[in-house]
Motif scaffolding. Structure first.
Motif, PDB file in Angstrom:
ATOM      1  N   ASP A 227       4.438  -0.929  -8.681  1.00  0.00           N
ATOM      2  CA  ASP A 227       4.043  -1.149  -7.964  1.00  0.00           C
ATOM      3  C   ASP A 227       3.506  -2.595  -7.889  1.00  0.00           C
ATOM      4  N   ASP A 228       4.150  -3.855  -6.869  1.00  0.00           N
ATOM      5  CA  ASP A 228       4.464  -5.771  -6.854  1.00  0.00           C
ATOM      6  C   ASP A 228       4.159  -5.476  -5.190  1.00  0.00           C
ATOM      7  N   PRO A 229       3.162  -5.713  -4.387  1.00  0.00           N
ATOM      8  CA  PRO A 229       3.528  -6.585  -3.694  1.00  0.00           C
ATOM      9  C   PRO A 229       3.471  -7.614  -3.166  1.00  0.00           C
ATOM     10  N   GLY A 230       4.224  -7.917  -2.020  1.00  0.00           N
ATOM     11  CA  GLY A 230       4.614  -9.663  -2.136  1.00  0.00           C
ATOM     12  C   GLY A 230       3.156 -10.106  -0.910  1.00  0.00           C
ATOM     13  N   ASN A 231       3.396 -10.874  -0.554  1.00  0.00           N
ATOM     14  CA  ASN A 231       2.192 -11.797   0.644  1.00  0.00           C
ATOM     15  C   ASN A 231       2.620 -10.948   1.878  1.00  0.00           C
ATOM     16  N   GLY A 232       1.585 -11.150   2.484  1.00  0.00           N
ATOM     17  CA  GLY A 232       1.960 -10.493   3.988  1.00  0.00           C
ATOM     18  C   GLY A 232       2.742 -11.337   4.867  1.00  0.00           C
ATOM     19  N   LEU A 233       2.619 -11.106   5.944  1.00  0.00           N
ATOM     20  CA  LEU A 233       3.616 -11.294   6.754  1.00  0.00           C
ATOM     21  C   LEU A 233       2.470 -12.306   8.281  1.00  0.00           C
TER      22      LEU A 233
END
Length: 77
Positions: free
Chosen positions: A18-24
Protein backbone atom coordinates in the motif's frame (compact mmCIF):
# COMPACT_ATOMS: atom_id res chain seq x y z
CA UNK A 1 -16.14 -11.27 17.82
CA UNK A 2 -15.67 -10.73 14.07
CA UNK A 3 -17.50 -7.41 14.31
CA UNK A 4 -14.94 -6.12 16.79
CA UNK A 5 -12.05 -7.00 14.47
CA UNK A 6 -13.51 -4.97 11.60
CA UNK A 7 -13.38 -1.64 13.40
CA UNK A 8 -12.05 1.43 11.56
CA UNK A 9 -9.13 1.59 14.00
CA UNK A 10 -7.50 -1.24 12.05
CA UNK A 11 -7.30 1.07 9.02
CA UNK A 12 -4.41 2.94 10.65
CA UNK A 13 -1.99 0.14 9.86
CA UNK A 14 -0.75 -0.02 6.28
CA UNK A 15 -1.12 -3.16 4.21
CA UNK A 16 1.83 -4.65 2.33
CA UNK A 17 2.23 -2.90 -1.01
CA UNK A 18 0.00 0.00 0.00
CA UNK A 19 1.76 3.14 -1.22
CA UNK A 20 -0.69 6.00 -1.82
CA UNK A 21 0.48 9.02 -3.77
CA UNK A 22 0.06 12.69 -3.04
CA UNK A 23 -3.47 14.04 -2.69
CA UNK A 24 -5.13 16.30 -5.23
CA UNK A 25 -5.46 20.03 -4.67
CA UNK A 26 -8.85 21.75 -4.87
CA UNK A 27 -8.09 23.08 -8.35
CA UNK A 28 -6.99 19.65 -9.59
CA UNK A 29 -10.10 18.04 -8.10
CA UNK A 30 -12.45 20.57 -9.71
CA UNK A 31 -10.65 20.25 -13.03
CA UNK A 32 -10.79 16.48 -13.00
CA UNK A 33 -14.34 15.95 -11.73
CA UNK A 34 -16.16 19.09 -12.96
CA UNK A 35 -14.40 20.81 -15.87
CA UNK A 36 -13.22 17.68 -17.70
CA UNK A 37 -16.70 16.02 -17.90
CA UNK A 38 -18.33 19.28 -19.01
CA UNK A 39 -15.65 19.80 -21.67
CA UNK A 40 -16.02 16.21 -22.87
CA UNK A 41 -19.80 16.62 -23.11
CA UNK A 42 -19.38 19.87 -25.07
CA UNK A 43 -16.94 18.27 -27.52
CA UNK A 44 -19.22 15.27 -28.15
CA UNK A 45 -22.32 17.46 -28.54
CA UNK A 46 -20.43 19.77 -30.92
CA UNK A 47 -19.25 16.86 -33.05
CA UNK A 48 -22.78 15.47 -33.23
CA UNK A 49 -24.17 18.83 -34.37
CA UNK A 50 -21.40 19.48 -36.89
CA UNK A 51 -21.43 15.98 -38.38
CA UNK A 52 -25.23 15.73 -38.57
CA UNK A 53 -26.05 14.53 -42.10
CA UNK A 54 -29.82 14.25 -41.82
CA UNK A 55 -31.95 15.97 -44.43
CA UNK A 56 -33.87 19.13 -43.60
CA UNK A 57 -37.12 17.50 -44.69
CA UNK A 58 -36.70 14.72 -42.09
CA UNK A 59 -36.38 17.11 -39.18
CA UNK A 60 -39.56 17.86 -37.29
CA UNK A 61 -39.94 21.63 -37.08
CA UNK A 62 -42.88 23.97 -37.36
CA UNK A 63 -41.67 25.13 -40.80
CA UNK A 64 -41.89 21.80 -42.58
CA UNK A 65 -45.04 20.25 -41.14
CA UNK A 66 -47.42 19.60 -43.99
CA UNK A 67 -50.98 18.55 -43.40
CA UNK A 68 -53.03 16.63 -45.91
CA UNK A 69 -56.64 17.61 -46.53
CA UNK A 70 -59.08 15.13 -45.09
CA UNK A 71 -60.51 12.67 -47.56
CA UNK A 72 -64.18 12.93 -48.26
CA UNK A 73 -66.26 10.41 -46.40
CA UNK A 74 -67.85 8.04 -48.81
CA UNK A 75 -68.70 4.38 -48.92
CA UNK A 76 -67.54 2.05 -51.60
CA UNK A 77 -70.26 -0.18 -52.82
Amino acid sequence: MMLLMTSPALALTRDDGDDPGNGLSVIETLGLFVVAPIALFAVIAGLVMVLDKSHESHRVTTRNIKTKPKAEAGSKA
